[in-house]
Structures are given as structure tokens and as C-alpha cells.
Design an enzyme around this catalytic site. Structure first.
Site, short mmCIF file in Angstrom:
data_model
loop_
_atom_site.label_atom_id
_atom_site.label_comp_id
_atom_site.label_asym_id
_atom_site.label_seq_id
_atom_site.Cartn_x
_atom_site.Cartn_y
_atom_site.Cartn_z
N SER B 150 2.52 58.38 -12.18
CA SER B 150 1.83 59.54 -11.64
C SER B 150 1.06 59.12 -10.38
O SER B 150 1.63 58.45 -9.51
CB SER B 150 0.91 60.12 -12.72
OG SER B 150 0.54 61.43 -12.41
N ASP B 402 10.15 66.84 -15.75
CA ASP B 402 8.75 66.70 -15.32
C ASP B 402 8.48 67.55 -14.08
O ASP B 402 9.12 67.35 -13.04
CB ASP B 402 8.51 65.22 -15.00
CG ASP B 402 7.13 64.96 -14.43
OD1 ASP B 402 6.25 65.82 -14.57
OD2 ASP B 402 6.93 63.87 -13.84
N HIS B 427 7.20 63.30 -17.86
CA HIS B 427 6.37 62.56 -16.89
C HIS B 427 6.28 61.08 -17.25
O HIS B 427 5.78 60.72 -18.30
CB HIS B 427 4.98 63.22 -16.89
CG HIS B 427 4.17 62.95 -15.67
ND1 HIS B 427 4.66 63.04 -14.39
CD2 HIS B 427 2.85 62.61 -15.53
CE1 HIS B 427 3.69 62.76 -13.51
NE2 HIS B 427 2.59 62.49 -14.18
#
Lengths: 462, 462
Positions: B150, B402, B427
């Protein structure tokens, strides 16, 4: 030592005064890497579009170093010389805290304002400016090639390293990117100074080498200092030990500068100098002197050429640290923070007195002057120093007559990080305007530069 | 919109609580790029050397993102799973201004202190830390591989881009490096949320899509809001237009988060959730409802699973912006300065109400909250965004389930900047501990990661 840390920018001689440009200003944030301070200020940049092929031609971008940008624009003849061939726009950007690019006007260099004088902030200024010149475009319409000499050469290389998405390639001339702790011996600069003199005359070197003890001994008597003041045309007699040290530092810097700007043509940057200044000055110390006064008289002639070639100074002010038109007074601060470049002499392989590098002493002096302690490893951590393998599209050129070549990259690192060695070149001679006296090696180097620039531009369009 | 800008870090489920590490602290300057402020503070880092081949094994370095580093250490199972095979030392570094790495203690997030919360400063912290871990060596004794997911994945990629001399390569999982102005359509995130639901059931999407108008209309009567509070177990009834908007924003975030953490196993990060949460919640809205109350009852079941799966909350506080254990409260500041990620919905290709991206409105909100204006282009200028051609040794992995994949790099950029697409991954699933329910695609992705890591390590030793 302190003064030797100045990264003197050799600018030149044969500069053509007819270069024309527009003077513009660009707003930058004081701090690119934090948001606590929200001031902005203007940096100056100079633009010439005479030869620019709009929408197709590249931007040639000079990453300004420690001084007024006009001086660099005037003396970086190589960019002007090739602008037409490449149909390029020329841009010369002034480094923050130098020239007129002052965040806090004439208070900028005060200790409470000077802290944003760093290479990272300057590079971020340039990145913003290039982005603006490219119309803030997601896919910029034309490539940018960075150019720079000396500290400006470091910035050009670092600009490509840190912002490869913004700069297609960099010509980094005489950039001492290895002149940091642990990468090269601290004496390398002064060793090259010495060898540049030795090429001309071994006896010249021997005499200079013996002059230090002579001078220290000689100046113990006030009669002698009066004689010296008169013979050397000094503004002040070197009456104290401290004065003598200052004078010796001045002379050591002098030899370094003479080696640095040992060009094959007359130059007028730091001070007016004849062509091949090392050869010229050595003729006055290239013999066996019968006594100390005769030796010192010879050294005095060197000093006179260095500091008063055009006979415009009433006397020689060895206590001044002024370097002519280039106001580089911010450089000492940079040397005291991130640009910590160890310098020393051994007294063995060089023609100077032994003077070791003492980081602690240096750090204390910085702290006393600027209330900062130098970050000895900062430049290596930020810019990689000796580990440039992952970079690309950088030419690192060095002239072997140039003392700064000792901290330069002399061996090609990879297919795209290329060393160009100019055997008989002084400090970034390759960036200077072409001159009938240019040696073949610099003509060749400039050809290689152009080949690389063309390659980078072609790559960009692919 | 404001809340949607949180870059939610999906951490996991199957985290093994037995991971052991030493907790250490490292001193960093408040400001790496200026010297006006001379404060220092400590960042936390966690170390495990159980499998380390001292002097030969690599360092696997997690570039901590917006939260306590323990959470990342606990949930980035991939690093733990491969440590033995690579005889690696594991290091997890905490991002400044998160967790316990606070420059000004509990006042760090105050407007007068928060300004040094930037990605560039965090990367410089990591560079200093790596340099220290490498013994401040000119030629470091072992390679460093960066990992991150991320925003941490962005940092891992940027770490390699900006400090390739320090980091040999980077596994950047689910890093939305394109999620900036002008690079991808602002609706891409919510379009993927919608398609992740659509894969499960088109009717589920249709019902969610029609629920917004129903909810707005339904909440016009106070009888109805009382009914809704009771049926949905809300802490407060949505009595005002503003409350209704807050509730709608909460629901929209909910669907986004459900898509993001749509893992094949139970997870307990932001909130405890069942395996395949999108499939689980959709079963409650996968039919033709006879009236508004029935539809809203279905949505209420979704809300109940999302916000109260373990039945530990007395009621659902839709007005809270708390995200469980991960204290990411600094992120809004980053989103308001350099990490400006446009987000919108069209109401056409997605299951939400139309809500355009309004930078001006966003900027004013930032200014009101933090006294800063966002630098819309900062991340692109600093990190290149869509121009990564000159970078090297980066794997950019994305799971197509995601929503953040929309801002990710899905096409390989060059021989050494490689995209890895995980068709049925959410994710940064690839960074999670291996799990019996892992789809084949993520097993394959991890193999590719290991091949690349091995290649980078071999290159380093050459």
C-alpha cells in the site's frame, strides 16, 4: 584548510559578452520537504530561445552552482556553441542563496535564515522549474538535458540520479562526487596540484616546497616582514603567527587555483590570468636560488601574477577571502553541513606542509561559525558517492590537470554512466566556449558529449 | 470523499502471533533537508536475526507506512516466511509521526509540529537507518531489499528509486503510484469496488446502487430514522442531512474496504471479517426486495458484518473515523499535502452516487484543518508517477480484486521494473503469511518475488 574547501568554479576568459538571454523569475517554496514553513521566494533563471525548435527541440538546463547565474551563463560556452545544432532552448537556473535568488533578501545568509541552503532543496527548485517549463505536463513535450561544472556538475549528476523522470541525461563536468569521507585520500587534491606544477618543472615544485619553512623562519623578524610586505606588495605585513598562517593558506589556495584554471588561453574569472598560468608562474621559481630573499622574491612574482596580473590592485590583500565577481559566500555553509569534503596535505607527495584532515576541529569551527555540526556522511547517503551503478545517462568528465579530478569519476561505471577523461584539461574546460588554443582532447570530449546528448534525446523520443 | 482518501492498509487475519523481534530505536534529524531546525528524535524499528547469515545474508527492510510498525511486522508474513530460505535479517522500520515514532510526543500531530510528516523525510530516515545497519560502510557488506504494501509499497518503490545505492531492489505490493492527478481517472477506485461486487452478484450491485436514493428519501421522516437506528443498531439516528451524508460516506467506505480486504481467509485487521467478505455480505442483498424497508434491512446486515462481526460493539458508530488498531491519523495530513489522490464516483460505471473530484473544495478543507494547501503535483514531480523507465529493480504487484490496483502499475515498464498481476488477489495479499486458502495466482506471484529478490542479491555480489 577552511578556505581550501571552497569549491572554486573556474569560469572563463574567452567568454563571449554577446550572449543574449531573458531574465525571468520562478516562485519556489522555502522548504520542499516539509510544510511547517510556508514561505516562498523567487529564483532567477535565464532563457535563450533563439535556436529553439518549439515543441521538438530539447531544453538544455544549467544547474546553477555557488554564484550568480549570469556568470555561469556567460562562461558555459559549450551550451551556447551547440544550441543551434540541437535546436535547443537554453535555461540557466540560479542556485538558491546565491546571486539574487535570496529567500530572505540581504538577511538570507544570517544564521537564522541560511538553513534552507542545501543541495536537495536546490534540486527540488530545479525539478519544479523544469516541470513548469514543460507545462506541468504528465507526458512532457520535450526532453531536458542537465549541464553543470564543478559543484554544478555534481548537481547535474544528482539531478539525473534523483529525478530521472524529469531529466533525460546529464553532462557533469569536473564534478568531485567522490570527494567525501572515505572515498578518496584527502590529499589527492593537493597531490594533483603538485603534479600539475611538476609537469612544468620539478625545480619549481622543489622551490615551492622549500618556501614554506623559509617563509616561517624569515617572518620571525620584523625587519623581514617589512621587507616582505614591500617586496610582495602586501596590504598588511605578516607580523603575527596568525598572519603568517593566513598568508600561507592564501599561497596554498593560490597554487590550487592556478592548477585548476590552468587553461590554454587567458582567463579573467577569479582573477585575470595569462594563458597556461602554471607555466607562466613557474618560470619565476624554476632555478636554484642563492638565498632566502631570492627565493621569496621569486614566490613574490608568482603572487603578483596571481593576485595582480592586470595591475589594478594597489596592494595584495591576503587576508581577504573574496573571490572576485563570484559571490560564493554561502559555500562555506554548505561545506559545514552536507558537502563535507576532507582536504589535507602530506608534505610527502605534495609540495605543501603537512596538514592532516581533522574533522573534529573542522566540526567545531563550523559549529562556532554557523551553529551547525557537519553531517560527514550526508552526501554519501543522499547521493551514493561511490555507488552509481544504478544511475543512468550521466557523463562524468574530468581534466587530469584539474586538482578536483582526484574526487571525480575517472572510470566508466556502466553502459550509461560514462567517464570522459581529458588528459590535458583543467577544471571543466569542456564546458568553456571553444577556443583556437583548445587541445585535441577537449575537442574530442565535446564530441563525445554531443553523441551522448543525441543518444539521450533519441531515447526520449522512442 | 475526505475519508475515502485514507489509504487503508489491509493487514491480516492469519497473522502469526509467535513472530519474535527485538524492539530498537534509532535517532534521526527532524529535518534531513535543511539545517534550520536541529532537533532529533527516535524512530522505532524491529529486528529479527534468527535466520540471518551474518556477513552474507541480506537485510529485508520493511518501509513502514501509516501505522504502528508492530502491526506491519505481525502481518507481513511473506518476509517471515522467506527469511530462512534467504538467511535474511528482518527489519521493520516505523514511519515518522505514526505509532511511537513521534518527534514531539503526543503533540506531534498538532498543526505547529506536524509539518515534517512527509514521505521524503521518512525515506531519509530509512536511508540513515540502513546506512547505520550497514555499519556506515563505504562498501556495505550485504544487500538490502525493501518491502512494503500500500503506501508502504509506494515507499519501498520510492526508496529504490531515490536511493538505489542503498537498496538493491524493492517489492512494492499494491502501491498506487499512479493514483495522482492526471494519471488515472479519479473514478477507477470505485469502479473496481463495484466490479469486485459484480463478480459475486450483479443483483447485489444493483441493490446497493439503488439504496442511496432510498436511504436519502427514507431518512426524511423521523419515524423512519428511529426505525433505521434500531434496525441498523446505530449509536445515533441519522436525523440531519449532515448525519445522512456521514452515514452514506461510512457505507461507501465500507464497500471499498470490503473489496480491499476481500481475502480468502478470515481477517481481523480494520475490523474482524469473514473469509471472502464480499461474497458473504452480498448474500444479504442478492435478491429482489419488495420494499424500501426490506432493502434497507439487507444493507443493515452488510453493515452489521462489516462493523460488528464479532458482536463486540454495543452499537455502530458511523460518525467515528477510527480504524481499529492502526492509528493512521497522520494520513489525512499527508493526503492534504503531498499525497493528493483524486477520488470520485460517476454514478454510471460504479454503484455509488455521482460525486466529482473537486480539488478546490478539497484544498479549502485542508487549509481549514491544517493551514496548508495541498501540492497537487508534488508526488508526481518528486517520484515520477507515470515515468518510471529510468528506475530499476522494482516489482510492482497488484491484485485485480483490489480497488487500489486502479492506481497501480499493471504493465511491466522495463526489464527491471516489473509488474506482477494477481488476478484473484485483494490488497497486497502477496505480502501476507501463506495460507491454505491462497489462490494459485498469489503462490505464483510470491515465486516471482523470490526470483527477483535472488536476482538482485546476486547482482549485488557481482
Amino acid at each position: 584548510m577552511w578556505r581550501a574547501l571552497f569549491l572554486l568554479v573556474a569560469l572563463l576568459a574567452t567568454a563571449k559578452s554577446e550572449y543574449k538571454y531573458e531574465t525571468l523569475w520562478f516562485k519556489v517554496p522555502l522548504d520542499h520537504f516539509g510544510y511547517q514553513r510556508n514561505e516562498t521566494f523567487q529564483i532567477k533563471y535565464l532563457v535563450n530561445e533563439d535556436y529553439w525548435d518549439r515543441g521538438n527541440g530539447p531544453i538544455f538546463f544549467y544547474t546553477g552552482n555557488e554564484g550568480q547565474i549570469e556568470v555561469f551563463a556567460k562562461h558555459t560556452g559549450f551550451m551556447w556553441d551547440i544550441a543551434q545544432e540541437f535546436r535547443a532552448k537554453l535555461v540557466f537556473a540560479e542556485h538558491r542563496y546565491y546571486g539574487a535568488s535570496m529567500p530572505f533578501g540581504n538577511k538570507s545568509l544570517d544564521n537564522k535564515h541560511i538553513g534552507y541552503l542545501t543541495s536537495a532543496q536546490a534540486l527540488a527548485d530545479y525539478a519544479d522549474l523544469v516541470n513548469y517549463l514543460q507545462g506541468n505536463a504528465i507526458k512532457p513535450p520535450y526532453p531536458v538535458i542537465a549541464f553543470g561544472g564543478s559543484y554544478g556538475g555534481m548537481l547535474a549528476a544528482y539531478f539525473r540520479m534523483k529525478y530521472p523522470h524529469i531529466v533525460a541525461g546529464a553532462i557533469a563536468a569536473s564534478a568531485p562526487v567522490h570527494q567525501f569521507t572515505g572515498m578518496v585520500p584527502c590529499e589527492v587534491y593537493n597531490r594533483i596540484v603538485t603534479s600539475s606544477f611538476k609537469i612544468v618543472s620539478g625545480r619549481c615544485v622543489d622551490n615551492i616546497k622549500s618556501s614554506w619553512a623559509v617563509l616561517r623562519n624569515f617572518t620571525k623578524s620584523s625587519n623581514n616582514t617589512a621587507w616582505l610586505q614591500k617586496t610582495w606588495n602586501l596590504c598588511d605585513p605578516p607580523n603575527t603567527t596568525s598572519d603568517v598562517q593566513t598568508l600561507i593558506d592564501f599561497l596554498q589556495d593560490m597554487y590550487g587555483t592556478l592548477a585548476m584554471v590552468n587553461y590554454p588561453f587567458e582567463s579573467d574569472f577569479l582573477m585575470p590570468l595569462p594563458a597556461q598560468p602554471v607555466r607562466v608562474v613557474c618560470q619565476y621559481v624554476n632555478k636554484t636560488f642563492k638565498d632566502d630573499k631570492e627565493l621569496l622574491t621569486g614566490i613574490g612574482k608568482v603572487l603578483d601574477i596571481y593576485a595582480n596580473y592586470k595591475k589594478t590592485n594597489k596592494c595584495i590583500n591576503y587576508k581577504s577571502s573574496s573571490y572576485g565577481n563570484l559571490d560564493a559566500s554561502g559555500w562555506n555553509y554548505q561545506a559545514c553541513t552536507e558537502m563535507v569534503m576532507p582536504m589535507c596535505t602530506t608534505g610527502l607527495d605534495d609540495m605543501f606542509e603537512k596538514s592532516p584532515w581533522n574533522f573534529t576541529e573542522f566540526a567545531e569551527k563550523c559549529h562556532k561559525t554557523y551553529n551547525v555540526y557537519p553531517m560527514e556522511q550526508a552526501a554519501r547517503i543522499q547521493y551514493g558517492g561511490n555507488r552509481l551503478q544504478a544511475a543512468s545517462n550521466i557523463v562524468l568528465s574530468n581534466g587530469l590537470l584539474d586538482p578536483w579530478a582526484g574526487g571525480g569519476v575517472l572510470n566508466t561505471v556502466s553502459d550509461t554512466v560514462v567517464a570522459v577523461v581529458i588528459v590535458d584539461g583543467a577544471h571543466h574546460l569542456d564546458l568553456m566556449p571553444q577556443n583556437p588554443n583548445d587541445p585535441g582532447t577537449v575537442i574530442e570530449a565535446r564530441k563525445i558529449h554531443k553523441q551522448n546528448i543525441r543518444k539521450w534525446i533519441n531515447e526520449y523520443w522512442k
